[in-house]
Enzyme design. Structure first.
Site, short mmCIF file in Angstrom:
data_model
loop_
_atom_site.label_atom_id
_atom_site.label_comp_id
_atom_site.label_asym_id
_atom_site.label_seq_id
_atom_site.Cartn_x
_atom_site.Cartn_y
_atom_site.Cartn_z
N LEU A 1 0.83 -1.21 0.00
CA LEU A 1 0.00 0.00 0.00
C LEU A 1 0.87 1.26 0.00
O LEU A 1 0.34 2.37 -0.02
CB LEU A 1 -0.95 -0.01 1.21
N LYS A 2 2.17 1.08 0.04
CA LYS A 2 3.14 2.20 -0.06
C LYS A 2 2.70 3.39 0.79
O LYS A 2 2.47 4.49 0.27
CB LYS A 2 3.31 2.62 -1.52
N ARG B 1 1.91 -8.44 -14.49
CA ARG B 1 1.32 -8.71 -15.80
C ARG B 1 1.96 -9.83 -16.62
O ARG B 1 1.23 -10.56 -17.30
CB ARG B 1 1.24 -7.39 -16.60
#
Ligand code: C5P
Length: 229
Positions: free
Chosen positions: A66-67, A209
């Protein structure tokens, strides 16, 4: 080889999907070869700690990305919320005040400081007013974060060997921006292959990804594990 050094324990898959149902289906399709998953903003805003708990109940390790970046009191109170859950790694931005506040409240969770986002390049850095080189800023943030109590660092694979040299073997290094040779770069700028990141000194590679958008995510994960094995 100690269990944590085995190739399959060094891959963290970013579950960058919108719902818990999608995240858990993806995790289930990647188990048992993947056992470490990253929950980021998109997923956490929909599913909260429930998805972290569901992953740890399945026996997986969880990185909560969540930085955090806020005033010390807010960061400390937010970090203290991790104590009721099985969160192996959590991220904050690598500013000493922020890191110190998180380190004070971290409990069993290891705090990783994000140095410079892997999507940023020299131009973005210059635009934000920093005159030095990207590598200088990464090493500065890494050193000051460790001094402030971080357990490790998130940095791009291109700066990993510099950071490893600066911090020694004790710091945990996790690197996103991983792109196998046949993958698209997407919005990442400072990328390297899984093997290059591990060779540069990363403990963990964080891959989104190239696995989650692959036609066969399990095969893509297996290929990456084989590559770093
Ligand atoms: O899809 P991709 O492999 O680019 O995903 C990388 C993941 O790592 C994303 O979840 C992104 O938020 C995260 N990340 C990053 N750069 C950082 C820290 C985390 O790309 N400095």
């Amino acid at each position: 080889m100690p269990a944590q050094n085995q190739p399959r324990h060094r891959l963290i898959v970013a579950l960058d999907v919108p719902t818990a149902a999608q995240a858990l289906a993806l995790a289930d399709s990647l188990a048992p070869q993947v056992g470490f998953f990253k929950v980021g903003l998109q997923l956490f805003l929909d599913a909260g700690f429930a998805v972290c708990d569901a992953l740890s109940k399945r026996g997986h390790k969880v990185m909560l990305d969540l930085k955090f970046h806020d005033i010390p009191q807010t960061v400390a109170l937010a970090t203290a919320q991790l104590a009721n859950h099985d969160i192996a790694l959590a991220t904050v931005h690598g500013y000493p005040q922020v890191v110190a506040a998180a380190a004070k409240a971290k409990g069993r969770t290891k705090i990783l400081a994000v140095t410079v986002l892997t999507s940023l390049g020299h131009e973005e850095l210059a635009q934000s007013g920093f005159a030095g080189t990207l590598a200088d800023l990464v090493v500065l943030r890494a050193e000051t974060s460790l001094a402030a109590g971080a357990d490790g660092i998130v940095c791009s694979p291109l700066e990993t060997s510099l950071v490893r040299k600066a911090l020694g073997t004790k710091a945990v290094i996790a690197t996103p921006g991983i792109r196998p040779l046949d993958s698209a770069r997407d919005d990442q700028t400072r990328t390297a292959t899984p093997q290059a990141a591990i060779a540069a000194g990363a403990d963990y590679i964080i891959v989104g990804r190239p696995i989650t958008k692959a036609a066969d995510p399990a095969a893509a994960a297996r290929a990456i594990i084989d590559e770093i094995g």
